[in-house]
Design a protein around this motif. Structure first.
Motif, PDB file in Angstrom:
ATOM      1  N   PHE A  11      -0.095  -5.016 -16.666  1.00  0.00           N
ATOM      2  CA  PHE A  11       0.812  -4.150 -17.372  1.00  0.00           C
ATOM      3  C   PHE A  11      -0.228  -3.714 -18.482  1.00  0.00           C
ATOM      4  O   PHE A  11       0.075  -2.537 -19.056  1.00  0.00           O
ATOM      5  N   GLN A  12      -0.388  -4.635 -19.563  1.00  0.00           N
ATOM      6  CA  GLN A  12      -1.529  -4.053 -20.328  1.00  0.00           C
ATOM      7  C   GLN A  12      -2.584  -3.255 -19.988  1.00  0.00           C
ATOM      8  O   GLN A  12      -2.804  -2.130 -20.838  1.00  0.00           O
ATOM      9  N   GLU A  13      -3.424  -3.632 -18.866  1.00  0.00           N
ATOM     10  CA  GLU A  13      -4.425  -2.675 -18.611  1.00  0.00           C
ATOM     11  C   GLU A  13      -3.718  -1.165 -18.124  1.00  0.00           C
ATOM     12  O   GLU A  13      -4.272  -0.334 -18.423  1.00  0.00           O
ATOM     13  N   LEU A  14      -2.526  -1.294 -17.542  1.00  0.00           N
ATOM     14  CA  LEU A  14      -1.910  -0.009 -17.093  1.00  0.00           C
ATOM     15  C   LEU A  14      -1.487   0.822 -18.724  1.00  0.00           C
ATOM     16  O   LEU A  14      -1.820   1.938 -18.681  1.00  0.00           O
ATOM     17  N   GLN A  15      -1.148   0.159 -19.524  1.00  0.00           N
ATOM     18  CA  GLN A  15      -0.671   0.697 -20.886  1.00  0.00           C
ATOM     19  C   GLN A  15      -2.095   1.276 -21.370  1.00  0.00           C
ATOM     20  O   GLN A  15      -1.965   2.724 -22.119  1.00  0.00           O
ATOM     21  N   LEU A  16      -3.263   0.820 -21.334  1.00  0.00           N
ATOM     22  CA  LEU A  16      -4.405   1.144 -21.943  1.00  0.00           C
ATOM     23  C   LEU A  16      -4.796   2.355 -21.185  1.00  0.00           C
ATOM     24  O   LEU A  16      -5.310   3.453 -22.099  1.00  0.00           O
ATOM     25  N   ILE A  26     -10.626  10.158 -21.918  1.00  0.00           N
ATOM     26  CA  ILE A  26     -11.272  10.005 -20.437  1.00  0.00           C
ATOM     27  C   ILE A  26     -11.450  11.166 -19.984  1.00  0.00           C
ATOM     28  O   ILE A  26     -11.075  12.549 -20.081  1.00  0.00           O
ATOM     29  N   SER A  27     -12.809  11.370 -19.786  1.00  0.00           N
ATOM     30  CA  SER A  27     -13.480  12.598 -19.151  1.00  0.00           C
ATOM     31  C   SER A  27     -12.754  12.884 -17.605  1.00  0.00           C
ATOM     32  O   SER A  27     -12.411  11.832 -17.039  1.00  0.00           O
ATOM     33  N   ILE A  28     -13.069  14.081 -17.421  1.00  0.00           N
ATOM     34  CA  ILE A  28     -12.541  14.721 -15.965  1.00  0.00           C
ATOM     35  C   ILE A  28     -13.248  13.560 -15.010  1.00  0.00           C
ATOM     36  O   ILE A  28     -12.721  13.443 -14.051  1.00  0.00           O
ATOM     37  N   ASP A  29     -14.549  13.323 -15.141  1.00  0.00           N
ATOM     38  CA  ASP A  29     -15.132  12.687 -14.235  1.00  0.00           C
ATOM     39  C   ASP A  29     -14.498  11.162 -14.088  1.00  0.00           C
ATOM     40  O   ASP A  29     -14.691  10.601 -12.843  1.00  0.00           O
ATOM     41  N   GLU A  30     -13.936  10.607 -15.088  1.00  0.00           N
ATOM     42  CA  GLU A  30     -13.566   9.266 -14.890  1.00  0.00           C
ATOM     43  C   GLU A  30     -11.892   9.304 -14.552  1.00  0.00           C
ATOM     44  O   GLU A  30     -11.427   8.455 -14.123  1.00  0.00           O
ATOM     45  N   LEU A  31     -11.275  10.456 -14.856  1.00  0.00           N
ATOM     46  CA  LEU A  31      -9.857  10.643 -14.552  1.00  0.00           C
ATOM     47  C   LEU A  31      -9.236  10.180 -13.217  1.00  0.00           C
ATOM     48  O   LEU A  31      -8.466   9.520 -13.031  1.00  0.00           O
ATOM     49  N   SER A  32      -9.855  10.550 -12.210  1.00  0.00           N
ATOM     50  CA  SER A  32      -9.459  10.336 -10.906  1.00  0.00           C
ATOM     51  C   SER A  32      -9.463   8.658 -10.475  1.00  0.00           C
ATOM     52  O   SER A  32      -8.643   8.102 -10.136  1.00  0.00           O
ATOM     53  N   GLU A  33     -10.614   8.086 -11.141  1.00  0.00           N
ATOM     54  CA  GLU A  33     -10.685   6.646 -10.840  1.00  0.00           C
ATOM     55  C   GLU A  33      -9.631   5.868 -11.663  1.00  0.00           C
ATOM     56  O   GLU A  33      -9.156   4.915 -11.414  1.00  0.00           O
ATOM     57  N   LYS A  34      -9.484   6.466 -12.948  1.00  0.00           N
ATOM     58  CA  LYS A  34      -8.416   5.904 -13.639  1.00  0.00           C
ATOM     59  C   LYS A  34      -7.125   6.053 -13.147  1.00  0.00           C
ATOM     60  O   LYS A  34      -6.094   5.055 -13.383  1.00  0.00           O
ATOM     61  N   VAL A  35      -6.814   7.211 -12.574  1.00  0.00           N
ATOM     62  CA  VAL A  35      -5.273   7.342 -11.949  1.00  0.00           C
ATOM     63  C   VAL A  35      -5.443   6.433 -10.748  1.00  0.00           C
ATOM     64  O   VAL A  35      -4.270   5.783 -10.269  1.00  0.00           O
ATOM     65  N   LYS A  36      -6.474   6.319  -9.974  1.00  0.00           N
ATOM     66  CA  LYS A  36      -6.299   5.087  -8.782  1.00  0.00           C
ATOM     67  C   LYS A  36      -5.959   3.944  -9.225  1.00  0.00           C
ATOM     68  O   LYS A  36      -5.311   3.185  -8.723  1.00  0.00           O
ATOM     69  N   ALA A  38      -4.664   2.843 -12.064  1.00  0.00           N
ATOM     70  CA  ALA A  38      -3.051   2.989 -12.586  1.00  0.00           C
ATOM     71  C   ALA A  38      -2.358   2.838 -11.305  1.00  0.00           C
ATOM     72  O   ALA A  38      -1.255   1.966 -11.459  1.00  0.00           O
ATOM     73  N   ALA A  39      -2.444   3.182 -10.263  1.00  0.00           N
ATOM     74  CA  ALA A  39      -1.656   3.268  -8.903  1.00  0.00           C
ATOM     75  C   ALA A  39      -1.682   2.075  -8.445  1.00  0.00           C
ATOM     76  O   ALA A  39      -0.597   1.346  -8.111  1.00  0.00           O
ATOM     77  N   LYS A  43       1.466  -0.703  -8.281  1.00  0.00           N
ATOM     78  CA  LYS A  43       1.794  -1.376  -7.067  1.00  0.00           C
ATOM     79  C   LYS A  43       1.875  -3.062  -7.455  1.00  0.00           C
ATOM     80  O   LYS A  43       2.759  -3.637  -6.926  1.00  0.00           O
ATOM     81  N   ILE A  44       0.714  -3.754  -8.094  1.00  0.00           N
ATOM     82  CA  ILE A  44       0.615  -5.147  -8.443  1.00  0.00           C
ATOM     83  C   ILE A  44       2.012  -5.384  -9.128  1.00  0.00           C
ATOM     84  O   ILE A  44       2.663  -6.442  -8.807  1.00  0.00           O
ATOM     85  N   CYS A  45       2.544  -4.626 -10.250  1.00  0.00           N
ATOM     86  CA  CYS A  45       3.614  -5.017 -10.922  1.00  0.00           C
ATOM     87  C   CYS A  45       4.800  -4.668 -10.292  1.00  0.00           C
ATOM     88  O   CYS A  45       5.761  -5.820 -10.360  1.00  0.00           O
ATOM     89  N   LYS A  46       4.967  -4.002  -9.403  1.00  0.00           N
ATOM     90  CA  LYS A  46       6.174  -3.578  -8.481  1.00  0.00           C
ATOM     91  C   LYS A  46       6.362  -4.979  -7.721  1.00  0.00           C
ATOM     92  O   LYS A  46       7.654  -5.605  -7.621  1.00  0.00           O
ATOM     93  N   ALA A  47       5.107  -5.300  -6.969  1.00  0.00           N
ATOM     94  CA  ALA A  47       4.991  -6.633  -6.081  1.00  0.00           C
ATOM     95  C   ALA A  47       5.602  -7.827  -6.810  1.00  0.00           C
ATOM     96  O   ALA A  47       6.566  -8.631  -6.282  1.00  0.00           O
ATOM     97  N   LYS A  48       5.166  -7.946  -8.092  1.00  0.00           N
ATOM     98  CA  LYS A  48       5.435  -9.188  -8.718  1.00  0.00           C
ATOM     99  C   LYS A  48       6.933  -9.005  -9.172  1.00  0.00           C
ATOM    100  O   LYS A  48       7.560 -10.072  -9.291  1.00  0.00           O
TER     101      LYS A  48
END
Length: 65
Positions: A11-16, A26-36, A38-39, A43-48
């Motif tokens: 949750f803390q990493e997601l908030q960050l 976040i640069s455009i180059d990093e955005l896709s990786e950050k969104v992945k 976050a997803a 999923k981890i938070c929902k499962a827990k």
């Protein structure tokens, strides 16, 4: 989930990540990786949360028996 991470840490990493995106840090180059990432964290938070809810419900059922 194959990834072992505590709910609080996920949750803390997601908030960050959300904060970085909102602030435009976040640069455009990093955005896709950050969104992945976050997803994955969502999923981890929902499962827990689901697992915890099931455990609590089982405990409450045992108390009623």
């Amino acid at each position: 989930m194959s990834e072992q991470i505590k709910y609080t840490d996920a949750f803390q990493e997601l908030q960050l990540i959300v904060s970085e995106i909102e602030k435009g840090q976040i640069s455009i180059d990093e955005l896709s990786e950050k969104v992945k990432r976050a997803a994955q964290l969502i999923k981890i938070c929902k499962a827990k949360l689901t697992s915890t809810e099931e455990s609590v419900n089982d405990i409450l059922k045992d108390l009623d028996a």
